[in-house]
Scaffold this motif. Structure first.
Motif, PDB file in Angstrom:
ATOM      1  N   VAL A 172       0.851  -1.202   0.000  1.00 31.54           N
ATOM      2  CA  VAL A 172       0.000   0.000   0.000  1.00 31.54           C
ATOM      3  C   VAL A 172       0.880   1.242   0.000  1.00 31.54           C
ATOM      4  N   LYS A 173       1.889   1.243   0.856  1.00 31.93           N
ATOM      5  CA  LYS A 173       2.760   2.422   0.967  1.00 31.93           C
ATOM      6  C   LYS A 173       3.703   2.538  -0.236  1.00 31.93           C
ATOM      7  N   ASP A 174       4.133   1.381  -0.747  1.00 28.52           N
ATOM      8  CA  ASP A 174       5.061   1.387  -1.893  1.00 28.52           C
ATOM      9  C   ASP A 174       4.429   1.914  -3.174  1.00 28.52           C
ATOM     10  N   THR A 175       3.085   1.900  -3.255  1.00 27.14           N
ATOM     11  CA  THR A 175       2.456   2.431  -4.484  1.00 27.14           C
ATOM     12  C   THR A 175       2.877   3.877  -4.711  1.00 27.14           C
ATOM     13  N   SER A 176       3.259   4.576  -3.630  1.00 24.68           N
ATOM     14  CA  SER A 176       3.689   5.978  -3.767  1.00 24.68           C
ATOM     15  C   SER A 176       4.951   6.091  -4.625  1.00 24.68           C
ATOM     16  N   LEU A 177       5.707   4.984  -4.759  1.00 23.35           N
ATOM     17  CA  LEU A 177       6.925   5.014  -5.580  1.00 23.35           C
ATOM     18  C   LEU A 177       6.590   5.202  -7.057  1.00 23.35           C
ATOM     19  N   ALA A 178       5.335   4.960  -7.432  1.00 21.09           N
ATOM     20  CA  ALA A 178       4.935   5.137  -8.832  1.00 21.09           C
ATOM     21  C   ALA A 178       5.090   6.588  -9.259  1.00 21.09           C
ATOM     22  N   SER A 179       5.102   7.489  -8.283  1.00 18.56           N
ATOM     23  CA  SER A 179       5.228   8.913  -8.598  1.00 18.56           C
ATOM     24  C   SER A 179       6.577   9.221  -9.234  1.00 18.56           C
ATOM     25  N   VAL A 180       7.548   8.340  -9.086  1.00 18.27           N
ATOM     26  CA  VAL A 180       8.890   8.610  -9.602  1.00 18.27           C
ATOM     27  C   VAL A 180       8.910   8.686 -11.131  1.00 18.27           C
ATOM     28  N   ILE A 181       7.974   8.000 -11.788  1.00 22.82           N
ATOM     29  CA  ILE A 181       7.898   8.140 -13.248  1.00 22.82           C
ATOM     30  C   ILE A 181       6.648   8.945 -13.633  1.00 22.82           C
ATOM     31  N   ALA A 182       6.231   9.814 -12.697  1.00 20.20           N
ATOM     32  CA  ALA A 182       5.150  10.771 -12.941  1.00 20.20           C
ATOM     33  C   ALA A 182       3.793  10.115 -13.188  1.00 20.20           C
ATOM     34  N   TYR A 183       3.592   8.924 -12.659  1.00 16.78           N
ATOM     35  CA  TYR A 183       2.272   8.301 -12.748  1.00 16.78           C
ATOM     36  C   TYR A 183       1.345   9.028 -11.778  1.00 16.78           C
ATOM     37  N   ALA A 184       0.175   9.399 -12.270  1.00 20.07           N
ATOM     38  CA  ALA A 184      -0.731  10.207 -11.457  1.00 20.07           C
ATOM     39  C   ALA A 184      -1.485   9.357 -10.446  1.00 20.07           C
ATOM     40  N   GLU A 185      -0.954   9.334  -9.225  1.00 20.73           N
ATOM     41  CA  GLU A 185      -1.678   8.658  -8.135  1.00 20.73           C
ATOM     42  C   GLU A 185      -1.669   9.593  -6.920  1.00 20.73           C
ATOM     43  N   ILE A 186      -2.096   9.121  -5.778  1.00 27.16           N
ATOM     44  CA  ILE A 186      -2.299  10.003  -4.626  1.00 27.16           C
ATOM     45  C   ILE A 186      -1.043  10.790  -4.249  1.00 27.16           C
ATOM     46  N   PHE A 187       0.082  10.094  -4.151  1.00 28.83           N
ATOM     47  CA  PHE A 187       1.278  10.754  -3.646  1.00 28.83           C
ATOM     48  C   PHE A 187       1.756  11.846  -4.599  1.00 28.83           C
ATOM     49  N   ARG A 188       1.722  11.541  -5.897  1.00 28.66           N
ATOM     50  CA  ARG A 188       2.129  12.510  -6.922  1.00 28.66           C
ATOM     51  C   ARG A 188       1.281  13.786  -6.813  1.00 28.66           C
ATOM     52  N   LYS A 189      -0.030  13.584  -6.688  1.00 22.79           N
ATOM     53  CA  LYS A 189      -0.951  14.721  -6.619  1.00 22.79           C
ATOM     54  C   LYS A 189      -0.744  15.506  -5.317  1.00 22.79           C
ATOM     55  N   ALA A 190      -0.450  14.789  -4.243  1.00 18.70           N
ATOM     56  CA  ALA A 190      -0.239  15.456  -2.956  1.00 18.70           C
ATOM     57  C   ALA A 190       0.965  16.387  -3.043  1.00 18.70           C
ATOM     58  N   ARG A 191       2.019  15.939  -3.754  1.00 19.08           N
ATOM     59  CA  ARG A 191       3.207  16.782  -3.871  1.00 19.08           C
ATOM     60  C   ARG A 191       2.919  18.016  -4.714  1.00 19.08           C
ATOM     61  N   GLU A 192       2.102  17.833  -5.749  1.00 15.85           N
ATOM     62  CA  GLU A 192       1.707  18.993  -6.561  1.00 15.85           C
ATOM     63  C   GLU A 192       0.941  20.014  -5.705  1.00 15.85           C
ATOM     64  N   GLN A 193       0.007  19.492  -4.905  1.00 14.36           N
ATOM     65  CA  GLN A 193      -0.796  20.369  -4.047  1.00 14.36           C
ATOM     66  C   GLN A 193       0.079  21.056  -2.989  1.00 14.36           C
ATOM     67  N   MET A 194       1.105  20.342  -2.552  1.00 14.38           N
ATOM     68  CA  MET A 194       2.037  20.883  -1.584  1.00 14.38           C
ATOM     69  C   MET A 194       2.680  22.156  -2.136  1.00 14.38           C
ATOM     70  N   VAL A 195       3.043  22.087  -3.418  1.00  9.15           N
ATOM     71  CA  VAL A 195       3.655  23.247  -4.057  1.00  9.15           C
ATOM     72  C   VAL A 195       2.612  24.353  -4.211  1.00  9.15           C
ATOM     73  N   THR A 196       1.423  24.003  -4.671  1.00  8.38           N
ATOM     74  CA  THR A 196       0.357  24.970  -4.892  1.00  8.38           C
ATOM     75  C   THR A 196       0.053  25.768  -3.624  1.00  8.38           C
ATOM     76  N   TYR A 197      -0.066  25.041  -2.493  1.00 10.21           N
ATOM     77  CA  TYR A 197      -0.467  25.692  -1.249  1.00 10.21           C
ATOM     78  C   TYR A 197       0.710  26.120  -0.387  1.00 10.21           C
ATOM     79  N   SER A 198       1.933  25.801  -0.834  1.00 11.75           N
ATOM     80  CA  SER A 198       3.121  26.025  -0.006  1.00 11.75           C
ATOM     81  C   SER A 198       2.904  25.520   1.414  1.00 11.75           C
TER      82      SER A 198
END
Lengths: 232, 253
Positions: A172-198
């Motif tokens: 479950v936690k390792d699925t976040s590694l998919a973000s490394v090749i820019a696959y759009a899943e929860i972790f990838r989107k969370a990092r984008e939002q992190m930048v948006t909201y600082s």
């Protein structure tokens, strides 16, 4: 971040729950049967089988999953373009420009990695069953297939359940590694939002998603263990 | 009629000979006790007859079916189908029971009749119920092995072996894993089977029992049969010095 922002981020992340679950579910679906096959192959002593299988498990467990994901994702296009004709031919059926290529590469890396871990768990489970069980089944005239599926496997399932729960929860936690090749899943989107909201808050919200998923899995696995508690 | 014929059987683990020139026969309805010190090859002999070990040479015939022959100095076994047919004529009761822990007592007994003999469930359950009654375990049909005492587990494993209606029943030290106060219940079951003229070969350390129940006694030591005969001959009129030493040690214990 205001409460409204938190709700907005949660709503966005919720849309990417499905891709995360897709990696999770399909990895389990393929890696468990493949792990069983590898576990059986691992018991063969003939070196032509034993050495490659041993090497495969060594590599999969010895290197980071993130590295494996990147390797599969970038290596296939490279190999299928400017290398030997043989490899080109072999990989010609893979369309690296298609929409599904990213997900398929991801899935291959996850399945290969998790199958190696599951294989070792299954092997340990199978080897922990006393020889006497095989001998009893044999003297009762049972075939090898009957012995495995009726006598050995049910006992293996009980023994490997705790170790398998560990793997599933880690997945479950390792699925976040998919973000490394820019696959759009929860972790990838969370990092984008992190930048948006600082703000770090989107990452914590993502953390809650993983936590809730694992809480559910933990309950399910405890229930399964309890169900198999009727014998020792 | 000879149910089992063993002649010139030999077996070695690497360089170590564990069975040498073993010959004996078992007739229908006979009870044979195999005695001897630990490591004398008793269990290996049983395991060779039950196909859990392969012999190096000699011959074994079970109910007229050749299990192993020697051709040009090599042990030759028949095809898989024949081996399985022979296996079904033989029942084996283990020292450590080896019940299937994930199955209830009833499931343990009907598993092989259902899947190996392809009996109907009603038939298998009827046979099992009758066997459990005989073993004095009627109330335990739905219990799991871990809920039973050692003696009860061993009686279930005897019922499991009998459910396939074997021609010969082998016991590999059936009471050695049990507390002394539980051995009696197993011996009682074997005694009753003997009364019903069940052909049995029993490897045992229970000398008094061997003397009482066996038609013939085989004494093994160092991988060979040192002496065989009726209990009166082996226990009462011992011929060999090795047998005498062994029996004396037993009596002094």
């Amino acid at each position: 971040m205001s409460l409204q922002d938190v709700l907005n981020v949660t709503k966005i992340l919720l849309q990417y729950l499905l891709p995360t679950l897709k990696i999770f579910g399909l990895t389990l679906l393929f890696s468990i049967p493949l792990g069983m096959v590898v576990a059986v192959l691992r018991r063969i002593r003939f070196w032509l089988v034993a050495k490659p299988v041993g090497f495969y498990i060594l590599i999969m467990r010895g290197t980071p999953l993130m590295l494996q994901i990147i390797t599969v994702y970038y290596a296939i296009p490279m190999l299928s373009q400017n290398s030997f004709p043989f490899l080109e031919h072999l990989l010609s059926f893979v369309d690296t420009r298609s929409n599904s290529y990213q997900f398929n590469a991801l899935l291959v890396a996850f399945v290969l990695n998790y199958a190696a871990y599951f294989a070792e768990i299954f092997r340990g489970g199978i080897e922990s069953i006393p020889q006497g069980q095989y001998e009893a089944a044999f003297s009762l005239g049972m075939t090898k297939m009957q012995t495995f599926f009726r006598i050995i496997l049910p006992q293996v399932v009980k023994r490997i359940l705790p170790a398998s729960a560990n793997e599933v929860i880690t997945l479950v936690k390792d699925t976040s590694l998919a973000s490394v090749i820019a696959y759009a899943e929860i972790f990838r989107k969370a990092r984008e939002q992190m930048v948006t909201y600082s703000s770090l808050a989107p990452l914590f919200i993502a953390g809650v998603f993983y936590f809730v998923l694992n809480a559910v899995l933990t309950v399910l696995f405890s229930a399964a263990e309890k169900k198999l508690d009727y014998y020792q | 009629m000879a149910m089992l014929t063993v002649s010139h059987l030999s077996k070695a683990f690497g360089e170590n000979p564990v069975l040498e020139d073993i010959s004996f026969t078992v007739d229908q309805g006979e009870v044979i006790a195999v005695i001897g010190p630990s490591g004398s090859g008793k269990s290996t002999l049983l395991r060779c007859i039950n196909q859990l070990e392969t012999a190096d040479g000699g011959e074994i015939t079970v109910c007229e079916l050749p299990l192993v022959r020697t051709e040009n100095g090599k042990a030759v076994y028949p095809d898989k189908q024949t081996l399985r047919e022979i296996r079904l004529k033989i029942g084996l009761v283990f020292q450590n029971f080896h019940l299937f822990p994930h199955m209830s007592v009833m499931q343990n007994i009907i598993e092989a009749p259902l899947r190996v003999l392809k009996q109907s469930r009603e038939e298998a359950v009827a046979t099992a119920t009758e066997l459990l009654r005989k073993m004095d375990l009627s109330e335990k049909a739905d219990a799991y092995p871990c809920e039973l005492s050692g003696g009860q587990q061993q009686r279930v494993s005897i019922a499991r072996a009998l459910a396939l209606k074997p021609e010969i029943l082998f016991f590999d030290e059936p009471t050695s894993a049990l507390d002394p106060e539980l051995t009696g219940e197993i011996l009682k079951v074997i005694r009753e089977l003997a009364k019903e003229k069940m052909t049995m070969v029993i490897v045992t350390h229970e000398m008094a029992f061997a003397r009482e129940v066996a038609d013939r006694v085989i004494f093994m030591d160092g991988g060979v049969i040192v002496e065989q005969g009726t209990p009166e001959q082996v226990f009462g009129n011992t011929q060999s010095e090795r047998t005498r030493q062994f029996l004396r040690r037993y009596h002094s214990e």
